[in-house]
Every structure is written in C-alpha cells, then in structure tokens.
Motif scaffolding. Sequence first.
Motif, short mmCIF file in Angstrom:
data_model
loop_
_atom_site.label_atom_id
_atom_site.label_comp_id
_atom_site.label_asym_id
_atom_site.label_seq_id
_atom_site.Cartn_x
_atom_site.Cartn_y
_atom_site.Cartn_z
N SER A 1 30.68 24.91 51.82
CA SER A 1 30.59 25.45 50.47
C SER A 1 31.90 25.22 49.74
CB SER A 1 30.29 26.96 50.54
OG SER A 1 30.28 27.53 49.26
N MET A 2 31.82 24.60 48.56
CA MET A 2 32.97 24.42 47.70
C MET A 2 32.99 25.57 46.69
SD MET A 2 34.02 21.07 45.46
CE MET A 2 33.07 21.52 44.00
N VAL A 3 34.08 26.34 46.67
CA VAL A 3 34.13 27.59 45.92
C VAL A 3 35.21 27.52 44.84
CG1 VAL A 3 34.56 30.08 46.08
CG2 VAL A 3 33.30 28.90 47.90
N ALA A 4 34.82 27.87 43.62
CA ALA A 4 35.77 27.99 42.52
C ALA A 4 36.33 29.40 42.50
CB ALA A 4 35.10 27.67 41.19
N GLY B 1 41.01 36.09 41.11
CA GLY B 1 40.50 36.10 42.47
C GLY B 1 39.00 36.19 42.59
N GLN B 2 38.27 36.14 41.46
CA GLN B 2 36.81 36.12 41.54
C GLN B 2 36.36 34.77 42.05
OE1 GLN B 2 36.41 37.21 37.35
NE2 GLN B 2 35.29 39.04 37.98
N ARG B 3 35.29 34.77 42.87
CA ARG B 3 34.87 33.55 43.56
C ARG B 3 33.38 33.30 43.34
NH1 ARG B 3 38.17 32.15 47.81
NH2 ARG B 3 36.41 31.57 49.15
N THR B 4 33.03 32.05 43.18
CA THR B 4 31.62 31.67 43.14
C THR B 4 31.49 30.24 43.64
OG1 THR B 4 29.60 31.62 41.81
CG2 THR B 4 31.61 30.76 40.78
N GLU B 5 30.35 29.95 44.20
CA GLU B 5 30.14 28.61 44.73
C GLU B 5 29.93 27.62 43.59
OE1 GLU B 5 27.58 27.23 48.35
OE2 GLU B 5 26.31 27.22 46.56
N ALA B 6 30.59 26.47 43.71
CA ALA B 6 30.39 25.39 42.75
C ALA B 6 29.42 24.35 43.28
CB ALA B 6 31.73 24.72 42.41
N GLY B 7 29.37 24.20 44.61
CA GLY B 7 28.47 23.21 45.19
C GLY B 7 28.46 23.32 46.70
N ILE B 8 27.44 22.73 47.33
CA ILE B 8 27.37 22.69 48.79
C ILE B 8 27.17 21.24 49.23
CG2 ILE B 8 26.41 25.01 48.91
CD1 ILE B 8 23.74 23.76 49.71
N PHE B 9 27.54 20.98 50.46
CA PHE B 9 27.31 19.65 51.01
C PHE B 9 27.20 19.75 52.52
CE2 PHE B 9 31.85 20.34 50.98
CZ PHE B 9 32.31 19.76 52.15
N GLY B 10 26.62 18.73 53.09
CA GLY B 10 26.49 18.63 54.53
C GLY B 10 26.66 17.19 54.93
N SER C 1 25.04 36.33 48.08
CA SER C 1 25.43 36.94 46.80
C SER C 1 26.64 36.26 46.22
CB SER C 1 25.70 38.44 46.99
OG SER C 1 26.84 38.66 47.80
N LEU C 2 27.57 35.83 47.08
CA LEU C 2 28.74 35.08 46.61
C LEU C 2 28.31 33.73 46.05
CD1 LEU C 2 31.80 34.47 46.39
CD2 LEU C 2 31.68 33.66 48.76
N MET C 3 27.43 33.06 46.75
CA MET C 3 27.02 31.73 46.33
C MET C 3 26.25 31.74 45.02
SD MET C 3 28.46 29.93 48.56
CE MET C 3 29.68 31.24 48.54
N LEU C 4 25.48 32.81 44.78
CA LEU C 4 24.69 32.88 43.55
C LEU C 4 25.40 33.65 42.44
CD1 LEU C 4 21.10 33.58 44.95
CD2 LEU C 4 22.11 31.39 44.31
N ALA C 5 26.57 34.19 42.75
CA ALA C 5 27.34 34.97 41.77
C ALA C 5 26.53 36.15 41.23
CB ALA C 5 27.83 34.08 40.64
#
Length: 238
Positions: free
Chosen positions: A59-62, A67-76, A177-181
Amino acid sequence: MTAISQTSMRNKLLASLPSTDFEQVKHYLEHIDLPRRTPMGTRHEHIEHVYFPTDGIASMVAVSPEGQRTEAGIFGNEGFFPTSAAMGSSVNLFDCNMQVAGEAYRMTLPQFVSLQEENTNFAKLMLRAVEAFTAQVAYTALSNAVHGVDERLARWLLMCHDRSMGNEIPLTHDFISLMLAVRRPSVTSSLHILEGNLFIRSQRGMITIRDRPAMEEFAHDAYGPPEEDYRRLMSGLF
C-alpha cells in the motif's frame, strides 16, 4: 542461491521482458521476504532499493503535514515501487508498507538507474508501469469523490483479489478504514452489506471472496477502467 528463471518469475513486469533483457536484469535481483507491515519506503527519505513483488499486497500511503494518512494506491506482482525512481528521483514521495505478506525481488537504486540507462526495453517497461499506476491513483481520487462507501469497498476488495493467490485475503477493519479514508463503523456497515449480498464472507482479520462476478456488477464503474488501462499499456510492448 537458486538461479532466477524467467519461466518461474511471478512479477509480471520482469516476466514480460524479452529474454535477453531479462538475462541482464536478473543479475541485479536480490530475493527478499516481506512480512506484513514491512516498510518499503518512507516519504522524504532516500530511496535505497527498488522492489518488484512476486506476491502479497503493498500500500502506497499519502501523509498530510498533520499526520493524517490515506491510501493513494496498491500494487502487487503487477508493479514495482517506488515509481518515482523511474522518473529520476532519489527520494521517496510516499510511505509504503506491505499489507498482505509476500515476497519480492529488489535491486539498489544505482543498479536500477544503470539498467534504465543501458537497457531500452527495461526503461520503456518501467515508464509504462508508472503510467498505469498513475491511472490507478487518479481513478482512486475520482472514485473517492463520486462513489459511495459500499461501491468503493467493493472496488478495493476486487483490486486486492486481483493481487492475491486465492480467495482469502487477510485484512483488518482498521486497515480497510485507513485505505478508504472512512471511519471504522462505515467499513463495518459496508462489509455487512457486501456479506448480506453473499459477495464475501467477513471474519476477524480475513475477507473471503465468494461471488466475484456479482461484486463486479455491484461495483459497476467504480472498478475496471484502471485495470483495462494496465492491460492496454502492457500489451504489444515487445
């Protein structure tokens, strides 16, 4: 150390290289295990390695200045990290951590830069992968703006399923919840809706995909365009 074979290579980027190019690249590759929560990069810190996962989900997190965090993208296994290395940057722009444990091959940043300079096909492939990942990140921003939480969750679970070896994906409510903000209660409510429709089974720390076609239909246009962009960008390259 076991010789690296292209026929058994599970990173789709490396596996797609012409064989002569792969023979050059493989000499730089170091195999590494990536347990859950393993950091692959920290924003504003120097890039040490470039990673090519063979399984697992990263997970790439902005991160905001507060200090607030949310996912910008995922990869595998379809991608690599950090994509900024392909653009000549030596500093990470995002945090990146493994969210589902896996393995990867990695090389040092100087090795990566050298390959880009010496191997035209490798450089072309990396830039295509950057464009494909950019499309995913942009569509995530669009989806966050126009789709409801239920559709966004369905999209995100489909994306995780794309990068998983089977139908069981070890995911916690807190991570989702973090990933979907969104707040955890919203995740719980949406999981209940997807489970009630028999798309998934949700257990503590584990999501099982039960009816993928029905969940794709439920997600509607929240899922699909970036995946089609990836297929288009990666076809007919060599």
